[in-house]
Motif scaffolding. Sequence first.
Motif, mmCIF file in Angstrom:
data_model
loop_
_atom_site.group_PDB
_atom_site.id
_atom_site.type_symbol
_atom_site.label_atom_id
_atom_site.label_comp_id
_atom_site.label_asym_id
_atom_site.label_seq_id
_atom_site.Cartn_x
_atom_site.Cartn_y
_atom_site.Cartn_z
ATOM 1 N N PRO A 1 0.939 -1.271 -0.076
ATOM 2 C CA PRO A 1 0.019 0.074 0.036
ATOM 3 C C PRO A 1 0.793 1.244 0.034
ATOM 4 N N ALA A 2 2.084 1.321 0.778
ATOM 5 C CA ALA A 2 2.841 2.419 0.683
ATOM 6 C C ALA A 2 3.423 2.785 -0.569
ATOM 7 N N LEU A 3 3.848 1.809 -1.516
ATOM 8 C CA LEU A 3 4.388 1.836 -2.510
ATOM 9 C C LEU A 3 3.335 2.326 -3.706
ATOM 10 N N PHE B 1 -0.119 11.230 -0.101
ATOM 11 C CA PHE B 1 0.619 9.856 0.475
ATOM 12 C C PHE B 1 0.276 9.223 1.589
ATOM 13 N N LEU B 2 0.211 10.251 2.797
ATOM 14 C CA LEU B 2 -0.203 9.467 4.102
ATOM 15 C C LEU B 2 -1.653 9.119 4.197
ATOM 16 N N SER B 3 -2.691 10.024 3.764
ATOM 17 C CA SER B 3 -3.959 9.709 3.820
ATOM 18 C C SER B 3 -4.297 8.355 2.911
ATOM 19 N N LEU C 1 -6.139 0.333 6.316
ATOM 20 C CA LEU C 1 -7.347 -0.242 6.660
ATOM 21 C C LEU C 1 -7.882 -1.369 6.399
ATOM 22 N N GLY C 2 -7.485 -1.958 5.351
ATOM 23 C CA GLY C 2 -7.706 -3.184 4.747
ATOM 24 C C GLY C 2 -7.179 -4.216 5.673
ATOM 25 N N THR D 1 -14.930 5.266 -1.798
ATOM 26 C CA THR D 1 -14.350 4.068 -1.230
ATOM 27 C C THR D 1 -13.242 3.210 -1.935
ATOM 28 N N ARG D 2 -12.807 4.075 -2.853
ATOM 29 C CA ARG D 2 -11.579 3.291 -3.669
ATOM 30 C C ARG D 2 -10.535 2.684 -2.976
ATOM 31 N N LEU D 3 -9.966 3.642 -2.093
ATOM 32 C CA LEU D 3 -8.408 3.416 -1.726
ATOM 33 C C LEU D 3 -8.900 2.346 -0.542
#
Length: 110
Positions: free
Chosen positions: A16-18, A28-30, A37-38, A82-84
């Motif tokens: 997820p960070a990448l 980036f952070l949000s 949250l997954g 809700t995509r992320l």
Amino acid sequence: MSSRAIVHLFLHAAIPALLAWMFWRKRFLSAWALMLLGWIIDLDHLLADPIYAPNRCSIGFHPLHTAPAIAVYAGLCVPKKTRLFGIGLMIHIVLDAMDCWLMHAGSARG
């Protein structure tokens, strides 16, 4: 804890960070937090006995790791709001499925 488990947990944060860095760099952070949250679907492990079993495949065993739940996660990837979160859930499922495959491949060899 096995090296496979350590790598598995690392990938749950690193992928997820990448993706957040590649596609949502300005936020980036949000973006990373929403994808992280997954991990919330691992709450279903609390229903299992034992709660953690290092060689148990989560896919198909825990309620939030079943096909109907996965279909909902895929659907969450469509709306922008809700995509992320949906992407984070799907990353989680893909990584868990890969871990299951590695477990089965390892047991077949040995």
